[in-house]
Design a protein around this motif. Structure first.
Motif, PDB file in Angstrom:
ATOM      1  N   MET A   1       0.823  -1.204   0.000  1.00 58.76           N
ATOM      2  CA  MET A   1       0.000   0.000   0.000  1.00 58.76           C
ATOM      3  C   MET A   1       0.865   1.266   0.000  1.00 58.76           C
ATOM      4  O   MET A   1       0.461   2.291  -0.536  1.00 58.76           O
ATOM      5  N   SER A   2       2.053   1.170   0.606  1.00 60.93           N
ATOM      6  CA  SER A   2       2.916   2.357   0.680  1.00 60.93           C
ATOM      7  C   SER A   2       3.422   2.754  -0.700  1.00 60.93           C
ATOM      8  O   SER A   2       3.773   3.910  -0.925  1.00 60.93           O
ATOM      9  N   HIS A   3       3.463   1.825  -1.642  1.00 61.18           N
ATOM     10  CA  HIS A   3       3.895   2.138  -3.014  1.00 61.18           C
ATOM     11  C   HIS A   3       2.718   2.539  -3.909  1.00 61.18           C
ATOM     12  O   HIS A   3       2.919   3.198  -4.920  1.00 61.18           O
ATOM     13  N   PHE A   4       1.548   2.097  -3.525  1.00 62.31           N
ATOM     14  CA  PHE A   4       0.369   2.348  -4.366  1.00 62.31           C
ATOM     15  C   PHE A   4       0.029   3.839  -4.456  1.00 62.31           C
ATOM     16  O   PHE A   4      -0.224   4.361  -5.533  1.00 62.31           O
ATOM     17  N   ARG A   5       0.008   4.521  -3.316  1.00 63.93           N
ATOM     18  CA  ARG A   5      -0.387   5.933  -3.308  1.00 63.93           C
ATOM     19  C   ARG A   5       0.569   6.805  -4.135  1.00 63.93           C
ATOM     20  O   ARG A   5       0.126   7.576  -4.980  1.00 63.93           O
TER      21      ARG A   5
END
Length: 198
Positions: A1-5
């Motif tokens: 999730m930290s890379h998705f945003r």
């Protein structure tokens, strides 16, 4: 999730930059620096657009100078999986892709040469009178092409050949920077000037 945003933010940012900001900025600069070209190099008659200086048109009548042949096509209305000849179809720019040893090309060129001779073309027929351009939309012809048509147009209009030759000379554009390209004539502009003589 930290890379998705961050990935989503970058995707949206670059979509906006390359899909909206950049094209709009280029369009705005072009409209200021090259307004005529940005509007499509339209040719007007009585304030109405009748064509573009960049796209050839089909002039089949003997009263007009004819453009270079076109190999553009369009979908067949009877069978959408097939195509039919549609000369100067600006929605489907294309060449014939026929090579110099193609029998189809040789037959087409020979048939075109015979038809032009029968129609009153004179002198040696230049290559651009018989072959299509890569786009199929070439708006220009060589000076030799126009001069080969003078007798045919003069007969159809009942005009003096010398007057038409002078018109061809006057409508000929030279090489760019006196070095690049060949002298050429925009067919639409030539035919408009021809109509203005009468």
């Amino acid at each position: 999730m930290s890379h998705f945003r961050p990935a989503l933010v970058l995707l949206l940012l670059f979509t906006a930059l390359t899909g909206l900001v950049y094209p709009l900025a280029l369009t705005g600069v072009a409209s200021v620096v090259f307004p005529r070209q940005a509007e499509g190099s339209l040719i007007l008659r009585d304030g109405q657009p009748i064509g573009s200086a960049l796209i050839g048109q089909n002039f089949a009548d003997d009263r007009f100078f004819q453009p270079r042949p076109s190999a553009t096509s369009a979908p067949d209305p009877q069978d959408p999986t097939k195509t039919i000849d549609a000369p100067y179809n600006a929605a489907n720019s294309s060449g014939s892709n026929l090579g110099p040893t193609s029998k189809t090309l040789i037959d087409r060129v020979q048939a075109a040469a015979e038809a032009k001779r029968a129609a009153g073309w004179q002198g040696p027929l230049p290559a651009d009178a018989l072959t299509t351009s890569a786009s199929g939309l070439d708006p220009d012809i060589s000076q030799q092409n126009a001069l080969a048509q003078v007798l045919r147009v003069a007969r159809a209009r009942g005009m003096d050949e010398a007057r038409l030759r002078a018109l061809v000379e006057a409508q000929t554009s030279g090489r760019w920077l006196w070095l690049i390209g060949e002298p050429h004539i925009n067919v639409l502009k030539l035919n408009l000037a021809l109509d203005a003589l009468e």
